[in-house]
Design an enzyme around this catalytic site. Structure first.
Site, PDB file in Angstrom:
ATOM      1  N   ASN A  30      -8.283   6.051  -1.048  1.00 20.60           N
ATOM      2  CA  ASN A  30      -8.172   4.833  -0.226  1.00 20.60           C
ATOM      3  C   ASN A  30      -8.757   5.070   1.161  1.00 20.60           C
ATOM      4  O   ASN A  30      -9.422   4.188   1.722  1.00 20.60           O
ATOM      5  CB  ASN A  30      -6.721   4.360  -0.139  1.00 20.60           C
ATOM      6  CG  ASN A  30      -6.318   3.523  -1.338  1.00 20.60           C
ATOM      7  OD1 ASN A  30      -6.778   2.396  -1.500  1.00 20.60           O
ATOM      8  ND2 ASN A  30      -5.491   4.085  -2.206  1.00 20.60           N
ATOM      9  N   HIS A  50       0.764   0.005  -2.010  1.00 29.63           N
ATOM     10  CA  HIS A  50       1.708   0.498  -3.010  1.00 29.63           C
ATOM     11  C   HIS A  50       1.219   0.088  -4.403  1.00 29.63           C
ATOM     12  O   HIS A  50       0.828  -1.065  -4.611  1.00 29.63           O
ATOM     13  CB  HIS A  50       3.099  -0.084  -2.732  1.00 29.63           C
ATOM     14  CG  HIS A  50       4.137   0.456  -3.657  1.00 29.63           C
ATOM     15  ND1 HIS A  50       4.684   1.718  -3.499  1.00 29.63           N
ATOM     16  CD2 HIS A  50       4.700  -0.076  -4.763  1.00 29.63           C
ATOM     17  CE1 HIS A  50       5.545   1.928  -4.478  1.00 29.63           C
ATOM     18  NE2 HIS A  50       5.584   0.864  -5.255  1.00 29.63           N
TER      19      HIS A  50
END
Ligand code: GRF
Length: 194
Positions: free
Chosen positions: A22, A114
């Site tokens: 990420n 998440h």
């Protein structure tokens, strides 16, 4: 800092503990001409985090935090963040819990990604838990961080279908691809709202 395009970039710190895909993806987006953000600092509790290797070529500053003494660690982090004029903190696979005090200081400025459709499956092991419960869909969520685990207001969410032959590994890989699309989008939404 003003770029030649006239776009004022928002300074971001990314907190990681591991692989850092990420982080890598946010860096890629930050380098686009029209990007609204710049990754100025990477903070990690793990000096061996794979993601730290990647930032070398971009000359992004890193700070390794020794979390044995939580209060001291956070005092150091706050100093670094202030020094680099950080506006937003992006947690990306950061495996430590931040104190309520720290979160309060940066209220509305800390976001997290998440790998589940929150409020379902907060915490760890999300993919296996979704499979065990025979869910038809899982997904990923970008949300604000508050003092409760994975419970802050949702910014963006993406639903991902679960296939019959899915394993936790297959599902996690597929969701990760969506995370890489979702996180920069959510970040830009937050920046536009500030
Ligand atoms: C991602 O699945 C993210 O949703 C979760 O931790 C994982 C980090 O992956 N919070 P990476 O280090 O960004 O590859």
């Amino acid at each position: 800092m003003l770029k030649s395009t006239g776009v004022k970039k928002t300074n971001i710190a990314v907190f990681i503990s591991g692989t850092g895909t990420n982080l890598k993806n946010l860096i890629k987006h930050s380098l686009k001409k029209r990007s609204k953000f710049k990754i100025k600092l990477v903070v990690s509790n793990n000096s061996n985090a794979k993601g730290l290797e990647y930032i070398k070529k971009f000359k992004i500053k890193k700070k390794i935090i020794n979390y044995k003494n939580l209060t001291n660690s956070e005092i150091h982090i706050v100093n670094y963040l202030n020094k680099e004029n950080i506006n937003i903190i992006c947690l990306a696979g950061f495996m430590r819990i931040l104190t309520a005090n720290f979160i309060k200081k940066f209220k509305g400025k800390i976001i997290n990604i998440h790998p589940s459709l929150l409020p379902k499956y907060k915490g760890l092991n999300t993919h296996q838990r979704a499979l065990d419960n025979k869910e038809k869909y899982s997904g990923c969520t970008v949300h604000f961080v508050n003092s409760k685990l994975d419970a802050g207001k949702i910014i963006l969410q993406k639903k991902v279908k679960i296939f019959k032959n899915d394993t936790s590994e297959k599902l996690s890989k597929r969701i990760l691809k969506h995370e890489h699309l979702l996180y920069p989008k959510a970040l830009e939404i937050l920046i536009s709202s500030l």
